[in-house]
Motif scaffolding. Structure first.
Motif, PDB file in Angstrom:
ATOM      1  N   GLU A  67       0.944  -1.247   0.026  1.00 32.69           N
ATOM      2  CA  GLU A  67       0.097  -0.180  -0.048  1.00 32.69           C
ATOM      3  C   GLU A  67       0.854   1.294   0.081  1.00 32.69           C
ATOM      4  OE1 GLU A  67      -3.692   2.366   0.302  1.00 32.69           O
ATOM      5  OE2 GLU A  67      -3.227   0.406  -0.537  1.00 32.69           O
ATOM      6  N   LEU A  68       2.006   1.096   0.709  1.00 27.85           N
ATOM      7  CA  LEU A  68       2.757   2.291   0.826  1.00 27.85           C
ATOM      8  C   LEU A  68       3.411   2.422  -0.530  1.00 27.85           C
ATOM      9  CD1 LEU A  68       4.348   4.517   2.290  1.00 27.85           C
ATOM     10  CD2 LEU A  68       5.925   2.705   3.121  1.00 27.85           C
ATOM     11  N   GLU A  69       3.945   1.713  -1.093  1.00 26.61           N
ATOM     12  CA  GLU A  69       4.498   1.380  -2.509  1.00 26.61           C
ATOM     13  C   GLU A  69       3.514   2.155  -3.548  1.00 26.61           C
ATOM     14  OE1 GLU A  69       7.412   1.709  -4.246  1.00 26.61           O
ATOM     15  OE2 GLU A  69       8.081   1.431  -2.350  1.00 26.61           O
ATOM     16  N   ARG A  70       2.222   1.888  -3.534  1.00 26.33           N
ATOM     17  CA  ARG A  70       1.227   2.281  -4.429  1.00 26.33           C
ATOM     18  C   ARG A  70       0.998   3.526  -4.106  1.00 26.33           C
ATOM     19  NH1 ARG A  70      -3.722   3.481  -4.356  1.00 26.33           N
ATOM     20  NH2 ARG A  70      -4.223   3.105  -2.209  1.00 26.33           N
ATOM     21  N   LEU A  71       0.834   4.192  -3.010  1.00 32.28           N
ATOM     22  CA  LEU A  71       0.844   5.623  -2.434  1.00 32.28           C
ATOM     23  C   LEU A  71       1.628   6.558  -3.106  1.00 32.28           C
ATOM     24  CD1 LEU A  71      -1.200   5.125   0.900  1.00 32.28           C
ATOM     25  CD2 LEU A  71      -2.193   5.859  -1.259  1.00 32.28           C
ATOM     26  N   ARG A  72       2.959   5.796  -2.800  1.00 30.90           N
ATOM     27  CA  ARG A  72       4.075   6.768  -3.282  1.00 30.90           C
ATOM     28  C   ARG A  72       4.018   7.148  -4.873  1.00 30.90           C
ATOM     29  NH1 ARG A  72       8.858   4.178   0.442  1.00 30.90           N
ATOM     30  NH2 ARG A  72       8.524   5.290   2.483  1.00 30.90           N
ATOM     31  N   GLU A  73       3.821   5.794  -5.548  1.00 29.04           N
ATOM     32  CA  GLU A  73       3.548   6.075  -7.040  1.00 29.04           C
ATOM     33  C   GLU A  73       2.453   7.000  -7.385  1.00 29.04           C
ATOM     34  OE1 GLU A  73       5.417   4.865  -9.588  1.00 29.04           O
ATOM     35  OE2 GLU A  73       6.945   4.553  -8.171  1.00 29.04           O
ATOM     36  N   GLU A  74       1.442   6.667  -6.638  1.00 32.63           N
ATOM     37  CA  GLU A  74       0.314   7.712  -6.881  1.00 32.63           C
ATOM     38  C   GLU A  74       0.461   9.178  -6.707  1.00 32.63           C
ATOM     39  OE1 GLU A  74      -4.219   8.044  -4.821  1.00 32.63           O
ATOM     40  OE2 GLU A  74      -3.472   6.031  -5.334  1.00 32.63           O
ATOM     41  N   VAL A  75       1.267   9.440  -5.563  1.00 31.15           N
ATOM     42  CA  VAL A  75       1.840  10.833  -5.261  1.00 31.15           C
ATOM     43  C   VAL A  75       2.710  11.269  -6.359  1.00 31.15           C
ATOM     44  CG1 VAL A  75       3.166  12.289  -3.517  1.00 31.15           C
ATOM     45  CG2 VAL A  75       1.319  10.866  -3.032  1.00 31.15           C
ATOM     46  N   LYS A  76       3.596  10.466  -6.847  1.00 28.79           N
ATOM     47  CA  LYS A  76       4.520  10.743  -7.813  1.00 28.79           C
ATOM     48  C   LYS A  76       3.835  11.078  -9.229  1.00 28.79           C
ATOM     49  CE  LYS A  76       8.295   8.811 -10.320  1.00 28.79           C
ATOM     50  NZ  LYS A  76       9.181   7.547 -10.531  1.00 28.79           N
ATOM     51  N   HIS A  77       2.870  10.549  -9.526  1.00 31.03           N
ATOM     52  CA  HIS A  77       2.027  10.669 -10.580  1.00 31.03           C
ATOM     53  C   HIS A  77       1.186  11.947 -10.705  1.00 31.03           C
ATOM     54  CE1 HIS A  77       0.162   9.728 -14.324  1.00 31.03           C
ATOM     55  NE2 HIS A  77      -1.274   9.845 -13.667  1.00 31.03           N
ATOM     56  N   ALA A  78       0.796  12.383  -9.319  1.00 29.18           N
ATOM     57  CA  ALA A  78      -0.055  13.495  -9.087  1.00 29.18           C
ATOM     58  C   ALA A  78       0.833  14.792  -9.164  1.00 29.18           C
ATOM     59  CB  ALA A  78      -0.789  13.457  -7.844  1.00 29.18           C
ATOM     60  N   ARG A  79       2.280  14.594  -8.642  1.00 27.80           N
ATOM     61  CA  ARG A  79       3.096  15.686  -8.767  1.00 27.80           C
ATOM     62  C   ARG A  79       3.626  16.051 -10.101  1.00 27.80           C
ATOM     63  NH1 ARG A  79       6.523  14.152  -3.476  1.00 27.80           N
ATOM     64  NH2 ARG A  79       5.462  14.930  -1.958  1.00 27.80           N
ATOM     65  N   MET A  80       3.651  15.028 -11.034  1.00 22.95           N
ATOM     66  CA  MET A  80       4.023  15.069 -12.503  1.00 22.95           C
ATOM     67  C   MET A  80       2.795  15.827 -13.187  1.00 22.95           C
ATOM     68  SD  MET A  80       6.244  11.783 -13.541  1.00 22.95           S
ATOM     69  CE  MET A  80       4.740  11.107 -14.498  1.00 22.95           C
ATOM     70  N   GLU A  81       1.559  15.469 -12.721  1.00 23.94           N
ATOM     71  CA  GLU A  81       0.177  16.059 -13.525  1.00 23.94           C
ATOM     72  C   GLU A  81       0.232  17.566 -12.950  1.00 23.94           C
ATOM     73  OE1 GLU A  81      -2.995  13.835 -12.334  1.00 23.94           O
ATOM     74  OE2 GLU A  81      -2.642  12.299 -13.920  1.00 23.94           O
ATOM     75  N   ALA A  82       0.584  17.924 -11.694  1.00 24.73           N
ATOM     76  CA  ALA A  82       0.587  19.147 -11.349  1.00 24.73           C
ATOM     77  C   ALA A  82       1.393  20.102 -11.847  1.00 24.73           C
ATOM     78  CB  ALA A  82       0.613  19.562  -9.737  1.00 24.73           C
ATOM     79  N   GLU A  83       2.457  19.607 -12.062  1.00 21.29           N
ATOM     80  CA  GLU A  83       3.806  20.415 -12.779  1.00 21.29           C
ATOM     81  C   GLU A  83       3.304  20.674 -14.231  1.00 21.29           C
ATOM     82  OE1 GLU A  83       6.843  22.581 -12.792  1.00 21.29           O
ATOM     83  OE2 GLU A  83       6.325  21.478 -10.983  1.00 21.29           O
ATOM     84  N   PHE A  84       2.555  19.411 -14.901  1.00 25.52           N
ATOM     85  CA  PHE A  84       2.435  19.763 -16.394  1.00 25.52           C
ATOM     86  C   PHE A  84       1.525  20.728 -16.441  1.00 25.52           C
ATOM     87  CE2 PHE A  84      -0.480  18.597 -19.850  1.00 25.52           C
ATOM     88  CZ  PHE A  84       0.487  18.563 -20.831  1.00 25.52           C
ATOM     89  N   ALA A  85       0.487  20.768 -15.500  1.00 29.99           N
ATOM     90  CA  ALA A  85      -0.556  21.840 -15.488  1.00 29.99           C
ATOM     91  C   ALA A  85      -0.283  23.075 -15.334  1.00 29.99           C
ATOM     92  CB  ALA A  85      -1.701  21.401 -14.238  1.00 29.99           C
ATOM     93  N   LYS A  86       0.819  23.360 -14.322  1.00 28.66           N
ATOM     94  CA  LYS A  86       1.380  24.648 -14.067  1.00 28.66           C
ATOM     95  C   LYS A  86       2.119  25.022 -15.405  1.00 28.66           C
ATOM     96  CE  LYS A  86       2.871  23.930  -9.310  1.00 28.66           C
ATOM     97  NZ  LYS A  86       3.768  23.929  -8.614  1.00 28.66           N
ATOM     98  N   LYS A  87       2.880  24.188 -16.188  1.00 30.94           N
ATOM     99  CA  LYS A  87       3.512  24.653 -17.567  1.00 30.94           C
ATOM    100  C   LYS A  87       2.491  24.916 -18.448  1.00 30.94           C
ATOM    101  CE  LYS A  87       7.626  21.768 -16.598  1.00 30.94           C
ATOM    102  NZ  LYS A  87       8.217  20.726 -17.101  1.00 30.94           N
ATOM    103  N   VAL A  88       1.472  24.531 -18.644  1.00 26.61           N
ATOM    104  CA  VAL A  88       0.526  24.641 -19.699  1.00 26.61           C
ATOM    105  C   VAL A  88      -0.255  25.935 -19.221  1.00 26.61           C
ATOM    106  CG1 VAL A  88      -1.793  23.926 -20.480  1.00 26.61           C
ATOM    107  CG2 VAL A  88      -0.072  22.328 -20.058  1.00 26.61           C
ATOM    108  N   ALA A  89      -0.467  26.061 -17.933  1.00 24.66           N
ATOM    109  CA  ALA A  89      -1.205  27.363 -17.486  1.00 24.66           C
ATOM    110  C   ALA A  89      -0.229  28.287 -17.921  1.00 24.66           C
ATOM    111  CB  ALA A  89      -1.602  27.386 -16.131  1.00 24.66           C
ATOM    112  N   THR A  90       1.178  28.495 -17.610  1.00 20.31           N
ATOM    113  CA  THR A  90       2.304  29.459 -17.812  1.00 20.31           C
ATOM    114  C   THR A  90       2.080  29.685 -19.609  1.00 20.31           C
ATOM    115  OG1 THR A  90       3.517  28.807 -16.153  1.00 20.31           O
ATOM    116  CG2 THR A  90       4.505  30.167 -17.863  1.00 20.31           C
ATOM    117  N   TRP A  91       2.220  28.554 -20.360  1.00 21.58           N
ATOM    118  CA  TRP A  91       2.076  28.741 -21.721  1.00 21.58           C
ATOM    119  C   TRP A  91       0.961  29.391 -22.359  1.00 21.58           C
ATOM    120  CZ3 TRP A  91      -0.688  26.684 -25.993  1.00 21.58           C
ATOM    121  CH2 TRP A  91      -0.193  26.701 -27.230  1.00 21.58           C
TER     122      TRP A  91
END
Length: 97
Positions: A67-91
């Motif tokens: 469960e810890l591993e799954r949650l870590r992967e989920e957080v990693k994926h969510a951070r990548m999506e948030a970073e992408f959304a910031k770049k798109v908003a800036t663009w």
């Protein structure tokens, strides 16, 4: 006149807290059985939990580790999506149209 306040050794407190945390007994039940006021024992238990002497010392079992591993992967994926959304908003904000 001397003090009527009772004092307890750290070992005594640890044993009483262990009865509550490890054995899962109620604070009121343990307090009655050892002759201590519920509020006093409750404070000892709270202090022990705040200090991290509770379940956090035991190792994770296989299910918890998975469960810890799954949650870590989920957080990693969510951070990548948030970073992408910031770049798109800036663009879009820089787009002169």
């Amino acid at each position: 006149m001397g003090s009527t306040r009772r004092s307890f050794t750290p070992e005594y407190k640890a044993n009483a807290v262990s009865l509550v945390i490890d054995d899962g007994r109620a604070i009121a039940e343990v307090a009655r059985s050892i002759g201590v006021h519920e509020m006093t024992l409750g404070k000892w238990v709270k202090k022990s939990r705040d200090e991290g002497n509770g379940e956090s010392d035991r190792p994770l079992n296989e299910d918890e580790r998975a469960e810890l591993e799954r949650l870590r992967e989920e957080v990693k994926h969510a951070r990548m999506e948030a970073e992408f959304a910031k770049k798109v908003a800036t663009w879009f904000a820089k787009d002169p149209r």
